[in-house]
Write an enzyme that holds these catalytic residues in place. Structure first.
Site, PDB file in Angstrom:
ATOM      1  N   TYR A  58       0.831  -1.208   0.000  1.00 51.75           N
ATOM      2  CA  TYR A  58       0.000   0.000   0.000  1.00 51.75           C
ATOM      3  C   TYR A  58       0.865   1.257   0.000  1.00 51.75           C
ATOM      4  O   TYR A  58       1.885   1.338   0.681  1.00 51.75           O
ATOM      5  CB  TYR A  58      -0.971  -0.002   1.188  1.00 51.75           C
ATOM      6  CG  TYR A  58      -2.130  -0.973   1.013  1.00 51.75           C
ATOM      7  CD1 TYR A  58      -2.351  -1.610  -0.206  1.00 51.75           C
ATOM      8  CD2 TYR A  58      -2.996  -1.262   2.044  1.00 51.75           C
ATOM      9  CE1 TYR A  58      -3.404  -2.500  -0.383  1.00 51.75           C
ATOM     10  CE2 TYR A  58      -4.057  -2.150   1.885  1.00 51.75           C
ATOM     11  CZ  TYR A  58      -4.253  -2.769   0.654  1.00 51.75           C
ATOM     12  OH  TYR A  58      -5.292  -3.646   0.486  1.00 51.75           O
ATOM     13  N   SER A 215     -13.380  -2.616  -1.158  1.00 53.72           N
ATOM     14  CA  SER A 215     -14.177  -1.641  -1.934  1.00 53.72           C
ATOM     15  C   SER A 215     -15.679  -1.851  -1.706  1.00 53.72           C
ATOM     16  O   SER A 215     -16.451  -2.024  -2.661  1.00 53.72           O
ATOM     17  CB  SER A 215     -13.825  -1.711  -3.428  1.00 53.72           C
ATOM     18  OG  SER A 215     -12.524  -1.194  -3.651  1.00 53.72           O
TER      19      SER A 215
HETATM   20  N1  LIG Z   1      -7.497  -7.372  -0.987  1.00 53.49           N
HETATM   21  C1  LIG Z   1      -7.483  -6.564  -2.020  1.00 53.49           C
HETATM   22  O1  LIG Z   1      -7.128  -6.934  -3.151  1.00 53.49           O
HETATM   23  C2  LIG Z   1      -7.899  -5.133  -1.822  1.00 53.49           C
HETATM   24  C3  LIG Z   1      -8.089  -4.287  -2.924  1.00 53.49           C
HETATM   25  C4  LIG Z   1      -8.513  -2.971  -2.681  1.00 53.49           C
HETATM   26  C5  LIG Z   1      -8.735  -2.537  -1.384  1.00 53.49           C
HETATM   27  N2  LIG Z   1      -8.515  -3.383  -0.323  1.00 53.49           N
HETATM   28  C6  LIG Z   1      -8.796  -2.953   1.077  1.00 53.49           C
HETATM   29  O2  LIG Z   1     -10.116  -2.484   1.136  1.00 53.49           O
HETATM   30  C7  LIG Z   1     -10.141  -1.195   1.715  1.00 53.49           C
HETATM   31  C8  LIG Z   1     -11.322  -0.426   1.200  1.00 53.49           C
HETATM   32  O3  LIG Z   1     -11.238  -0.252  -0.219  1.00 53.49           O
HETATM   33  P1  LIG Z   1     -11.754   1.099  -0.869  1.00 53.49           P
HETATM   34  O4  LIG Z   1     -10.974   2.230  -0.319  1.00 53.49           O
HETATM   35  O5  LIG Z   1     -11.819   0.920  -2.318  1.00 53.49           O
HETATM   36  O6  LIG Z   1     -13.217   1.153  -0.201  1.00 53.49           O
HETATM   37  P2  LIG Z   1     -14.528   1.996  -0.441  1.00 53.49           P
HETATM   38  O7  LIG Z   1     -15.042   2.289   0.944  1.00 53.49           O
HETATM   39  O8  LIG Z   1     -15.408   1.279  -1.384  1.00 53.49           O
HETATM   40  O9  LIG Z   1     -14.096   3.352  -1.142  1.00 53.49           O
HETATM   41  C9  LIG Z   1     -13.503   4.401  -0.449  1.00 53.49           C
HETATM   42  C10 LIG Z   1     -13.440   5.604  -1.358  1.00 53.49           C
HETATM   43  O10 LIG Z   1     -14.755   6.126  -1.515  1.00 53.49           O
HETATM   44  C11 LIG Z   1     -14.699   7.531  -1.308  1.00 53.49           C
HETATM   45  N3  LIG Z   1     -15.972   8.077  -0.839  1.00 53.49           N
HETATM   46  C12 LIG Z   1     -16.644   9.064  -1.448  1.00 53.49           C
HETATM   47  N4  LIG Z   1     -17.772   9.356  -0.775  1.00 53.49           N
HETATM   48  C13 LIG Z   1     -17.823   8.549   0.290  1.00 53.49           C
HETATM   49  C14 LIG Z   1     -18.760   8.394   1.357  1.00 53.49           C
HETATM   50  N5  LIG Z   1     -19.872   9.101   1.461  1.00 53.49           N
HETATM   51  N6  LIG Z   1     -18.488   7.461   2.280  1.00 53.49           N
HETATM   52  C15 LIG Z   1     -17.371   6.717   2.199  1.00 53.49           C
HETATM   53  N7  LIG Z   1     -16.436   6.815   1.193  1.00 53.49           N
HETATM   54  C16 LIG Z   1     -16.671   7.758   0.240  1.00 53.49           C
HETATM   55  C17 LIG Z   1     -13.580   7.699  -0.295  1.00 53.49           C
HETATM   56  O11 LIG Z   1     -13.097   9.024  -0.366  1.00 53.49           O
HETATM   57  P3  LIG Z   1     -12.728   9.851   0.985  1.00 53.49           P
HETATM   58  O12 LIG Z   1     -11.494   9.249   1.560  1.00 53.49           O
HETATM   59  O13 LIG Z   1     -12.530  11.233   0.424  1.00 53.49           O
HETATM   60  O14 LIG Z   1     -13.892   9.754   1.891  1.00 53.49           O
HETATM   61  C18 LIG Z   1     -12.560   6.703  -0.803  1.00 53.49           C
HETATM   62  O15 LIG Z   1     -11.803   7.259  -1.856  1.00 53.49           O
HETATM   63  C19 LIG Z   1      -8.761  -0.616   1.400  1.00 53.49           C
HETATM   64  O16 LIG Z   1      -8.377   0.395   2.290  1.00 53.49           O
HETATM   65  C20 LIG Z   1      -7.895  -1.840   1.560  1.00 53.49           C
HETATM   66  O17 LIG Z   1      -7.603  -2.034   2.949  1.00 53.49           O
HETATM   67  C21 LIG Z   1      -8.127  -4.664  -0.527  1.00 53.49           C
END
Ligand SMILES: NC(=O)c1ccc[n+]([C@@H]2O[C@H](COP(=O)([O-])OP(=O)(O)OC[C@H]3O[C@@H](n4cnc5c(N)ncnc54)[C@H](OP(=O)(O)O)[C@@H]3O)[C@@H](O)[C@H]2O)c1
Length: 305
Positions: A58, A215
């Site tokens: 990361y 996500s």
């Molecule tokens: N195992 C794997 O292959 C893999 C792959 C990808 C991710 N992951 C893990 O999964 C976690 C989550 O993934 P993700 O970040 O894609 O998750 P997500 O919660 O689906 O998306 C988060 C994104 O949405 C945005 N967002 C916009 N409006 C929002 C609202 N009202 N509420 C919440 N978020 C909002 C956030 O921006 P702001 O920060 O500006 O709020 C952030 O950029 C990662 O941190 C990682 O630990 C694992």
């Protein structure tokens, strides 16, 4: 079910907070100071998000160290939080000049070395959970399992699992281990629903492990996406939010995940305290079947057959 504050990944096995803090985006935008990271960690813990999801890669291999600098200011007990990390992806990066191209490595040498680095960067003696980040076509299951066994025997890792594995890939690695793989961390959301029907959640229910969900809000596309699917899903979520008396559609989208009987564990990706505070309310929202299906129908663009 949804109002539980913790969740056992397998019966009698390790537990996580019901929702997990995902650290992937920690260094997106302006690099936070160690104090700012410490503040974010305390905010998460105060909200009940005691489990933190990492990976070696990361932030181009820099998030764990930045998080560790904040965690060093944490005065609570180590066993009051859970640290999760992953390994196996080899990025092309200025921090890894030896990687000529992006590839995978699930060999024992890499797994053990990656864990040692994660421990050092996070400033801890052990990981609560280690995952193989992606299925590796060159994975030798005996060798990967032996590395897991060694790390557990040495006390460096408390539990192991996988990410982005098919049920067959999961079963292969599990067949070589004397203990459970406790999760498969996969992508799933109101916009990405294939795990509902391709056997991955059936596999999880059969073996009674709780899948972690990455996500869970479509990586933000739930809010920014301009396609017909996103518009329909937002409209459906808005209706359910009004019915359920919930303030925002993001909370309903997380509650939609929590309604699934495979006991999904969403990993939240926002770095904004006010958004985290809203999302944790999802554990107190239980959608009824018709509300749940109305969101599925909007996502798939048709009623179930
Ligand atoms: N195992 C794997 O292959 C893999 C792959 C990808 C991710 N992951 C893990 O999964 C976690 C989550 O993934 P993700 O970040 O894609 O998750 P997500 O919660 O689906 O998306 C988060 C994104 O949405 C945005 N967002 C916009 N409006 C929002 C609202 N009202 N509420 C919440 N978020 C909002 C956030 O921006 P702001 O920060 O500006 O709020 C952030 O950029 C990662 O941190 C990682 O630990 C694992």
């Amino acid at each position: 079910m949804a109002s539980e504050r913790r969740i056992e990944l397998v019966p009698g096995g390790p537990s996580l907070s019901r929702l997990v803090f995902g650290a992937w985006r920690l260094l997106d935008g302006q690099k936070p100071s160690a104090d700012a990271v410490a503040k974010l960690i305390y905010t998460a813990i105060d909200l009940g998000l005691t489990s933190f999801d990492h990976a070696d890669i990361y932030g181009g291999y820099e998030v764990e160290e930045a998080f560790g600098a904040g965690l060093a200011r944490f005065k609570g007990r180590r066993d009051s939080i859970e640290l999760i990390s992953k390994c196996g992806i080899m990025l092309k990066s200025a921090n890894r000049p030896e990687n000529r191209l992006k590839h995978y490595d699930t060999g024992a040498g890499h797994i053990v070395a990656s864990v040692e680095r994660s421990l050092k960067n996070l400033g801890t003696d052990y990981l609560d959970l280690l995952l193989i980040h992606r299925p590796d076509p060159l994975m030798d299951a005996d060798e990967t399992a032996a590395a897991f066994e060694r790390l557990v025997a040495d006390g460096k890792v408390r539990a192991v699992g996988v990410s982005n594995f098919t049920p067959q890939q999961f079963d292969l690695l599990a067949s070589r281990l004397p203990f459970h793989l406790v999760t498969n961390q996969i992508e799933h959301s109101v916009l990405e629903t294939s795990a509902l029907t391709d056997g991955r959640f059936d596999h999880a229910q059969r073996l009674r492990y709780a899948p972690m969900i990455w996500s869970p809000l479509g990586g933000g596309s739930l809010f920014t996406g301009d396609g017909a699917r996103e518009h329909k899903v937002r409209a459906a979520l808005t209706l359910v939010a009004a019915e359920a008396g919930v303030h925002d559609i993001a909370t309903v989208a997380i509650a939609w995940l929590l309604r699934h009987p495979a006991r999904l564990v969403p990993v939240l990706g926002t770095m904004k305290p006010e958004r985290l505070a809203q999302l944790v309310r999802a554990v107190d929202v239980t959608l009824d079947r018709q509300q749940w299906f109305s969101i599925l129908e909007a996502s798939e663009g048709r009623a179930v057959p």
